[in-house]
Design a protein around this motif. Structure first.
Motif, PDB file in Angstrom:
ATOM      1  N   LEU A  86       0.828  -1.205   0.000  1.00 47.16           N
ATOM      2  CA  LEU A  86       0.000   0.000   0.000  1.00 47.16           C
ATOM      3  C   LEU A  86       0.868   1.262   0.000  1.00 47.16           C
ATOM      4  N   MET A  87       1.969   1.196   0.731  1.00 43.91           N
ATOM      5  CA  MET A  87       2.881   2.341   0.757  1.00 43.91           C
ATOM      6  C   MET A  87       3.448   2.604  -0.633  1.00 43.91           C
ATOM      7  N   ALA A  88       3.856   1.563  -1.339  1.00 43.77           N
ATOM      8  CA  ALA A  88       4.404   1.725  -2.685  1.00 43.77           C
ATOM      9  C   ALA A  88       3.340   2.219  -3.659  1.00 43.77           C
ATOM     10  N   LEU A  89       2.113   1.725  -3.505  1.00 42.43           N
ATOM     11  CA  LEU A  89       1.030   2.137  -4.394  1.00 42.43           C
ATOM     12  C   LEU A  89       0.659   3.603  -4.178  1.00 42.43           C
ATOM     13  N   SER A  90       0.787   4.080  -2.970  1.00 41.84           N
ATOM     14  CA  SER A  90       0.413   5.472  -2.677  1.00 41.84           C
ATOM     15  C   SER A  90       1.353   6.472  -3.329  1.00 41.84           C
ATOM     16  N   LEU A  91       2.522   6.037  -3.742  1.00 41.14           N
ATOM     17  CA  LEU A  91       3.499   6.933  -4.364  1.00 41.14           C
ATOM     18  C   LEU A  91       3.304   7.071  -5.864  1.00 41.14           C
ATOM     19  N   CYS A  92       2.320   6.360  -6.418  1.00 36.95           N
ATOM     20  CA  CYS A  92       2.123   6.380  -7.877  1.00 36.95           C
ATOM     21  C   CYS A  92       1.455   7.662  -8.345  1.00 36.95           C
ATOM     22  N   CYS A  93       0.369   8.036  -7.726  1.00 35.00           N
ATOM     23  CA  CYS A  93      -0.336   9.241  -8.143  1.00 35.00           C
ATOM     24  C   CYS A  93      -1.184   9.742  -6.982  1.00 35.00           C
ATOM     25  N   GLN A  94      -1.779  10.905  -7.165  1.00 30.04           N
ATOM     26  CA  GLN A  94      -2.524  11.534  -6.084  1.00 30.04           C
ATOM     27  C   GLN A  94      -3.795  10.763  -5.757  1.00 30.04           C
ATOM     28  N   ARG A  95      -4.472  10.242  -6.784  1.00 32.57           N
ATOM     29  CA  ARG A  95      -5.718   9.522  -6.515  1.00 32.57           C
ATOM     30  C   ARG A  95      -5.461   8.237  -5.743  1.00 32.57           C
TER      31      ARG A  95
END
Length: 454
Positions: A86-95
């Motif tokens: 989840l931490m890595a996914l949160s760094l992809c884009c604002q949404r």
């Protein structure tokens, strides 16, 4: 108004060119002029494969993109991810960063899939919210990058996660001078320090001093494989008003002093139901102390591997074996003292630490208690017998790899343990006939023994 730039293609008539509208995301077609070239300018090797089926009449089709999914679908996918993902996914884009912060993903957080260092752990604090109820983390005492937990981390948990019910801290180092038990969240109901290394502990008081006042709602305490745990801490833990489950398996220093176990069980543990003492060198006297624990329902006992002398009854009397080496404790003393029925005796033979029929027969036994009411003209009036039952609610008993537990224990349990539902005597000296007799007398009890092994 949107403007579109279309590259000129020379196509054979009639022909159309497709483009995607950035507003509605639909494919639109535009009629092109006649081709003046015998060959299309775009050769076959550069053509992109067509993604629309020939049978499809509707030209409306969305692109295959993760962001085209609704928030509900994204949340349903993300609930199967661990916090690191989840931490890595949160760094992809604002949404995605906003969706990963949803409260449903952070009500129960488990970081134990892989060890997490302190500097990495502090990055996740931004995701912590008041609705977190379970937090589980695991370190690695053998890592070169290893760092102990800091007081600021516990402070952040206490300030942010004010609804936390379960805190699991495994395989971390904790400095007793910097982090006290009162630094832990006070609202928790379950605390696990499994495999942790506590150092710089004070010698004049227990690390759990005043724990019963700081954590009045604690119902489960797990201290498995904590070599630093000493028996004098039993006195403090026994004062916990709501403690129901206590796991002290692989705490090898428990047998250093019998007096603490005796006092703790006599005056404390008023609500204890589950007690795990596997892989500890406790003997009959220590286990017999827990016979006064009326609320006990599950008791787990297993001989440490270093003390096992397992033999099957069919093998007959075992040959003489050399004496076992007694462990050397931190004070370099080999001699232990055992208070047995009022007599102080030295433990020259470490086998006295083993559990025998004596400890098992102290569980679930009946004791008749009579009180003299009056004495007139040589006549003594006594009160009617009151039958006191030890551990009347005992449902599960595990006594594994103790060669001094025999059929006598089975006979006692069959006659007195009325609430027993599960019994494990694997590796003991019970016979196959004794197990069969027990099954016939207690058909509702599931019993495991060495004779059931394949």
């Amino acid at each position: 108004m949107f403007q579109y730039s279309i590259t000129n293609f020379y196509l054979s008539p009639p022909c159309y060119v497709f483009f995607v509208c950035p507003v509605c995301r639909r494919k639109m077609k535009v009629k092109r002029s006649k081709s003046r070239s015998p060959e299309p300018s775009s050769s076959n090797e550069y053509k992109r494969p067509r993604i629309i089926d020939s049978d499809q009449k509707n030209d409306d089709q969305l692109e295959s993109n993760l962001l085209n999914l609704s928030d509900d679908v994204l949340l349903n996918i993300m609930k199967y991810l661990n916090p690191q993902d989840l931490m890595a996914l949160s760094l992809c884009c604002q949404r995605l960063e906003q969706v990963t912060r949803d409260r449903t993903l952070w009500s129960s957080v488990d970081f134990r899939k892989s060890p997490i260092m302190l500097e990495d752990l502090e990055k996740y604090v931004k995701f912590f919210r008041p609705w977190i109820t379970k937090l589980r983390i695991r370190g690695n005492l053998q890592s070169d990058r290893y760092q102990g937990l800091s007081q600021s981390f516990f402070t952040a948990i206490g300030e942010i996660c004010n609804r936390l019910k379960e805190l699991t801290v495994e395989e971390y180092a904790i400095d007793g001078n910097k982090i006290q038990i009162t630094d832990f969240p006070k609202m928790i109901e379950t605390l696990s320090l499994k495999g942790c290394d506590l150092y710089h502990l004070q010698t004049n008081k227990s690390y759990f001093f005043k724990m019963e006042l700081h954590m009045p709602n604690l119902t489960c305490l797990i201290l498995s494989n904590c070599e630093w745990f000493t028996p004098h801490s039993l006195m403090v833990i026994s004062k916990m008003p709501k403690l129901k489950e206590l796991r002290l398996d692989s705490c090898h220093r428990l047998s250093e002093c019998l007096a603490y176990a005796s006092l703790a069980t006599k005056f404390g543990f008023k609500t204890l139901e589950v007690l795990d003492l596997r892989d500890t060198a406790l003997g009959d006297s220590e286990i017999s102390c827990f016979k006064s624990t009326k609320t006990l329902t599950h008791l787990y006992l297993e001989c440490p591997p270093m003390l096992r002398k397992v033999r099957r009854p069919s093998e007959g009397t075992p040959p003489h074996e050399p004496p076992m080496h007694r462990p050397v404790f931190e004070d370099h003393n080999l001699l232990q003292l055992l208070v047995d029925e009022g007599n102080l005796m030295p433990r020259h033979n470490f086998e006295l630490c083993l559990i025998s029929d004596r400890a098992v027969c102290a569980l679930g036994s009946y004791v008749c208690d009579q009180r003299i009411l009056n004495s007139i003209e040589g006549m003594i009036f006594v009160e009617e017998d009151r039958r006191i039952v030890n551990n009347p609610n005992l449902k599960a008993l595990v006594v594994r790899y103790y060669p001094q537990v025999t059929n006598q224990s089975l006979v006692h349990l069959a006659a007195n343990a009325s609430s027993l539902e599960y019994l494990d005597v694997t590796g003991t000296a019970v016979t196959q006939e004794g197990v069969q007799t027990f099954r016939s007398q207690k058909p509702g009890v599931e019993i495991l023994s060495s004779f059931d092994e394949t």
